[in-house]
Design an enzyme around this catalytic site. Structure first.
Site, PDB file in Angstrom:
ATOM      1  N   HIS A  84      33.965  25.575  18.031  1.00  0.00           N
ATOM      2  CA  HIS A  84      32.595  25.111  18.283  1.00  0.00           C
ATOM      3  C   HIS A  84      32.514  24.071  19.391  1.00  0.00           C
ATOM      4  O   HIS A  84      31.435  23.765  19.867  1.00  0.00           O
ATOM      5  CB  HIS A  84      32.012  24.507  16.992  1.00  0.00           C
ATOM      6  N   CYS A 106      35.431  27.838  22.274  1.00  0.00           N
ATOM      7  CA  CYS A 106      35.097  29.126  22.882  1.00  0.00           C
ATOM      8  C   CYS A 106      34.725  28.907  24.352  1.00  0.00           C
ATOM      9  O   CYS A 106      33.929  28.021  24.662  1.00  0.00           O
ATOM     10  CB  CYS A 106      33.923  29.757  22.147  1.00  0.00           C
ATOM     11  N   HIS A 134      24.842  20.847  13.688  1.00  0.00           N
ATOM     12  CA  HIS A 134      25.843  21.908  13.850  1.00  0.00           C
ATOM     13  C   HIS A 134      26.923  21.390  14.805  1.00  0.00           C
ATOM     14  O   HIS A 134      26.613  20.748  15.806  1.00  0.00           O
ATOM     15  CB  HIS A 134      25.196  23.185  14.412  1.00  0.00           C
ATOM     16  N   GLU A 136      28.644  22.662  17.100  1.00  0.00           N
ATOM     17  CA  GLU A 136      28.493  23.031  18.517  1.00  0.00           C
ATOM     18  C   GLU A 136      27.483  22.124  19.215  1.00  0.00           C
ATOM     19  O   GLU A 136      27.689  21.699  20.352  1.00  0.00           O
ATOM     20  CB  GLU A 136      28.066  24.500  18.656  1.00  0.00           C
ATOM     21  N   THR A 175      24.991  28.586  21.453  1.00  0.00           N
ATOM     22  CA  THR A 175      25.356  29.982  21.751  1.00  0.00           C
ATOM     23  C   THR A 175      25.043  30.951  20.620  1.00  0.00           C
ATOM     24  O   THR A 175      25.084  32.165  20.818  1.00  0.00           O
ATOM     25  CB  THR A 175      26.861  30.104  22.057  1.00  0.00           C
ATOM     26  N   SER A 233      27.922  29.458   8.595  1.00  0.00           N
ATOM     27  CA  SER A 233      28.095  30.157   9.868  1.00  0.00           C
ATOM     28  C   SER A 233      26.739  30.429  10.486  1.00  0.00           C
ATOM     29  O   SER A 233      25.976  31.261   9.986  1.00  0.00           O
ATOM     30  CB  SER A 233      28.852  31.471   9.631  1.00  0.00           C
TER      31      SER A 233
END
Length: 317
Positions: A84, A106, A134, A136, A175, A233
């Site tokens: 993340h 990623c 989150h 990310e 993303t 998720s």
């Protein structure tokens, strides 16, 4: 007395394709496995490598220790950063402590980080469309000094947002968002700020987009949609939402043990998909469970072919 056999009800299963692991998840898991192979156990992982309970449990069994913060890691063992992404302060702290760290972020998340940096260098005010808390989002906002990025979660947030300079704005996104929800938020921002700078190519990644498109195709034909994925998720939760929005009943389940056969009362067609962090064996587990009760007719629904792969860090390649 003759044995009377009861005909099993038949059930059509539409398997969404693509589903399951994406290139970024594949790479992140492989980084942890290779690190354990190369450096021995334990290898520390900051935050769940990907948001899937089964993946995390399997890696724990191999010798991974999952922690939330770097301070929980000893300085003499390798640490892997999750897919993340992490705030800039994390690798900086790892360097200061002379730790061996491997970044499993990623590459498509890293691309958003680079983009944020470019906007910041150009003096633009940055809006990030995403979900508060989150990892990310925490990682992306943590690329820049505090206050540089404003998080927008909803169309209402977009309507209420007051920039410092409306002529000098840019937006980026998480993303793993819903493509449709994000389009609505972007439209709301563009209506208010026609000059807002957009990503060259949208930030929602190919895997998220493809899996949502596949769900829309399947949802047109099924009464119930089963989504394999964990509740934390983001991309898996979005798949269930996309299914519901397309007019089908959708359930998110960790594995076959979460399947309630009562959901399938009177159902002729069921769709099955898996989030980008969910292993294919979970899909197989659900099919096996369904096969105990029904005569299955399985059909693969092809939406897009995925050929993306990402390189491993040099030290592990």
């Amino acid at each position: 007395m003759s044995h009377i056999s009861v005909a099993r009800p038949s059930l059509t299963v539409l398997l969404a394709s693509p589903r399951g692991f994406c290139a970024g998840v594949d790479r992140a898991i492989l980084i942890v496995e290779r690190a354990i192979g190369r450096y021995g156990a334990p290898v520390y992982v900051r935050h769940e490598i990907v948001h899937n309970r089964h993946v995390v449990e399997r890696l724990k069994a191999l010798g991974a220790i999952f922690v939330e913060e770097l301070e929980e890691c000893p300085p003499d063992r390798p640490v892997v950063f999750s897919a993340h992404g992490v705030p800039k302060a994390v690798p900086a702290e790892a360097r200061a402590r002379k730790m061996l760290f491997l970044d499993a972020t990623c590459p498509l998340v890293s691309k958003v980080h680079v983009e944020a940096g470019r906007h910041f260098e150009a003096g633009r005010e940055i809006v990030l469309i995403g979900h508060a808390g989150h990892p990310e989002v925490v990682g992306t906002m943590g690329q820049l000094p505090e206050g540089s990025v404003t998080l927008i979660e909803t169309v209402e947030d977009a309507a209420a947002f007051t920039p410092k300079d409306a002529a000098n704005l840019a937006f980026i996104t998480q993303t793993t968002l819903s493509v449709d929800d994000t389009a609505e938020i972007v439209a709301a921002l563009k209506a208010r700020f026609p000059q807002i700078a957009a990503p060259h190519k949208e930030d929602i990644c190919y895997a998220t987009t493809n899996r949502q498109e596949a769900v829309k195709t399947v949802a047109e034909r099924c009464d119930v949609l089963l989504v394999l994925g964990s509740a934390n998720s983001s991309n898996s939760v979005r798949l269930a939402e996309v299914g519901r929005r397309a007019g089908t009943r959708a359930y998110l389940l960790d594995d076959a043990s979460g399947l309630n056969l009562a959901w399938l009362e009177g159902v002729a067609t069921v769709g099955v998909t898996a989030g980008a962090s969910a292993p294919e064996m979970l899909v197989q587990g659900v099919l096996d469970r369904l096969a105990e009760r029904f005569d299955l007719a399985i059909e693969e629904i092809d939406a897009a072919r995925e050929t993306v792969t990402f390189k491993l860090p040099k030290v592990l390649a």
